[in-house]
Design an enzyme around this catalytic site. Structure first.
Site, PDB file in Angstrom:
ATOM      1  NE  ARG A  36      -0.866  -2.318   3.259  1.00 26.86           N
ATOM      2  CZ  ARG A  36      -1.592  -3.381   2.907  1.00 26.86           C
ATOM      3  NH1 ARG A  36      -2.868  -3.250   2.659  1.00 26.86           N
ATOM      4  NH2 ARG A  36      -1.048  -4.575   2.834  1.00 26.86           N
ATOM      5  CB  THR A  37       3.989   2.449   1.614  1.00 32.67           C
ATOM      6  OG1 THR A  37       3.496   1.999   2.881  1.00 32.67           O
ATOM      7  CG2 THR A  37       4.667   3.784   1.780  1.00 32.67           C
ATOM      8  CE  LYS A  48      25.449  -3.661 -13.809  1.00 35.23           C
ATOM      9  NZ  LYS A  48      25.279  -2.456 -14.634  1.00 35.23           N
ATOM     10  NE  ARG A  98       8.007   0.490   3.115  1.00 32.50           N
ATOM     11  CZ  ARG A  98       6.837  -0.024   3.495  1.00 32.50           C
ATOM     12  NH1 ARG A  98       6.593  -1.310   3.370  1.00 32.50           N
ATOM     13  NH2 ARG A  98       5.910   0.763   3.993  1.00 32.50           N
ATOM     14  CG  HIS A 145       5.704   3.770   7.679  1.00 30.65           C
ATOM     15  ND1 HIS A 145       5.714   4.593   6.574  1.00 30.65           N
ATOM     16  CD2 HIS A 145       5.040   2.643   7.304  1.00 30.65           C
ATOM     17  CE1 HIS A 145       5.098   3.980   5.574  1.00 30.65           C
ATOM     18  NE2 HIS A 145       4.687   2.802   5.993  1.00 30.65           N
TER      19      HIS A 145
HETATM   20  N1   CP Z   1       1.157   0.128   6.022  1.00 26.83           N
HETATM   21  C1   CP Z   1       2.175  -0.198   5.186  1.00 26.83           C
HETATM   22  O1   CP Z   1       3.284   0.344   5.255  1.00 26.83           O
HETATM   23  O2   CP Z   1       1.847  -1.159   4.271  1.00 26.83           O
HETATM   24  P1   CP Z   1       2.826  -1.745   3.148  1.00 26.83           P
HETATM   25  O3   CP Z   1       3.952  -2.439   3.876  1.00 26.83           O
HETATM   26  O4   CP Z   1       1.970  -2.685   2.337  1.00 26.83           O
HETATM   27  O5   CP Z   1       3.339  -0.598   2.348  1.00 26.83           O
END
Ligand code: CP
Length: 352
Positions: free
Chosen positions: A86-87, A115, A136, A169
């Site tokens: 979702r993120t 590499k 991420r 997050h």
């Molecule tokens: N809530 C959240 O970060 O979901 P994802 O890990 O699916 O991005």
């Protein structure tokens, strides 16, 4: 990273929180989005209102077309080298809502890192092509280090932390605040509410970032519900004490359900765990069951950052107090608002 950069980074890490906040700002605005404590109440209210405006404008075709023309000259890199549904998708769609073009890397095995290129040279390379990096990464400090490094180059583009190890997050915290904001807008807002966070609170970066934002709200009461070995860690505990936020820690979930305005469930984060047996065997008491609905306040909400496993009974999904599907959609709207803020087009949206 060369020894020189590593030494400089270590020096930077020792600077005060105020110095770091200032470093990641430009012209009085947040530039890199790295940790929840960068946000003050006025920005949280502003972004929530902007997200609502984008959501309403995008409902009509002419509105959606207008939004899509705002940032056609901008490009985003989605560097997601840790799993995400979702993120990733909400940022991707948020970019497209505003006309931002996107590229992505979702596995270091498909980039020149395989590499031997360092992740920091990789980040610097992205900055040659795009205007924002949304990242991420499994390492706690990676995104902050990338932003720090880019700020010393001739292409200091913003870095957005879309999840950093077990640490933070921040954009999830923004969507959680937006969800609370919408849920309580006819109940006096977020101030004074009782929020219960349940599950793996030790490794759950979403509850950490959301808890940090609680400093911006008045008279909050927080309950942290977890088995002892998965309870919040000392740094968060000290922050809450220093910020004079009322909070309690217990493993008795049933005892606080009836007094909660929001219950924030989380899954076990056993991707970080070497001892799965131990954590899974003691997790049943930290689940929201169908029976719990009968003791929950009529106007409370059940949240979850998702993905979930078994910690919410699927029969709870159809109860109007279960807002986690709305919560994940809110992620797209608040991330669109954040991108509009980063690229200074918020006024063009609010004036529609
Ligand atoms: N809530 C959240 O970060 O979901 P994802 O890990 O699916 O991005």
């Amino acid at each position: 990273m060369t020894e020189y950069f590593e030494l400089e980074w270590q020096k930077f890490q020792k600077t005060s929180e105020e110095a770091k906040l200032a470093f990641f700002q430009k012209e009085g605005r947040i530039f890199d989005i790295l940790f929840a404590r960068q946000f003050e109440r006025k920005q949280l209210d502003f972004l929530s209102n902007l997200a609502t405006k984008i959501r309403l404008v995008a409902k009509r075709k002419e509105g959606a077309d207008y939004l899509r023309r705002l940032l056609t000259h901008k490009k985003a890199m989605l560097y997601f080298v840790q799993p995400s549904t979702r993120t990733y998708l909400s940022f991707l769609n948020a970019c497209h809502i505003l006309g931002i073009k996107t590229s992505d890397i979702r596995d270091t095995f498909t980039s020149s890192e395989i590499k031997g290129e360092s992740s920091y040279d990789t980040i610097r390379t992205f900055s040659s092509y795009v205007d924002v990096i949304i990242s991420r990464h499994p390492e706690k400090d990676f995104n902050q280090k990338a932003a720090w490094l880019l700020n010393s180059t001739d292409r200091p583009i913003p870095v957005v932390n879309a999840g950093s190890g077990k640490d933070e997050h921040p954009t999830q915290a923004l969507l959680d605040i937006y969800t609370l904001h919408r849920s309580f807008e006819h109940r006096g807002g977020i101030d004074g509410k009782v929020i219960t966070m349940v599950g793996d609170l030790k490794r759950g970066r979403t509850i950490r970032s959301l808890s940090f934002l609680m400093k911006e709200y008045k008279n909050m009461k927080l309950y942290f519900i977890a088995p002892k070995h998965l309870m919040i860690e000392e740094d968060l505990r000290s922050f809450l004490k220093k910020s004079r936020i009322e909070f309690y820690e217990t493993d008795n979930f049933a005892s606080v359900i009836a007094q909660s305005d929001a219950i924030y469930m989380t899954r076990i984060q056993d991707e970080h765990d070497n001892d799965k047996e131990k954590t899974q065997s003691s997790y049943d008491d930290f689940s929201f069951t169908y029976e719990h609905l009968s003791i929950l306040k009529k106007d409370a909400v059940i949240m979850h950052p998702l993905p979930r496993r078994n910690e919410i009974d699927v029969r709870v999904d159809s109860d109007e107090r279960a807002v986690y599907w709305r919560q994940e959609r809110n992620g797209m709207w608040i991330r669109a608002a954040l991108l509009a803020y980063i690229f200074h087009v918020e006024k063009s949206i609010l004036d529609v």
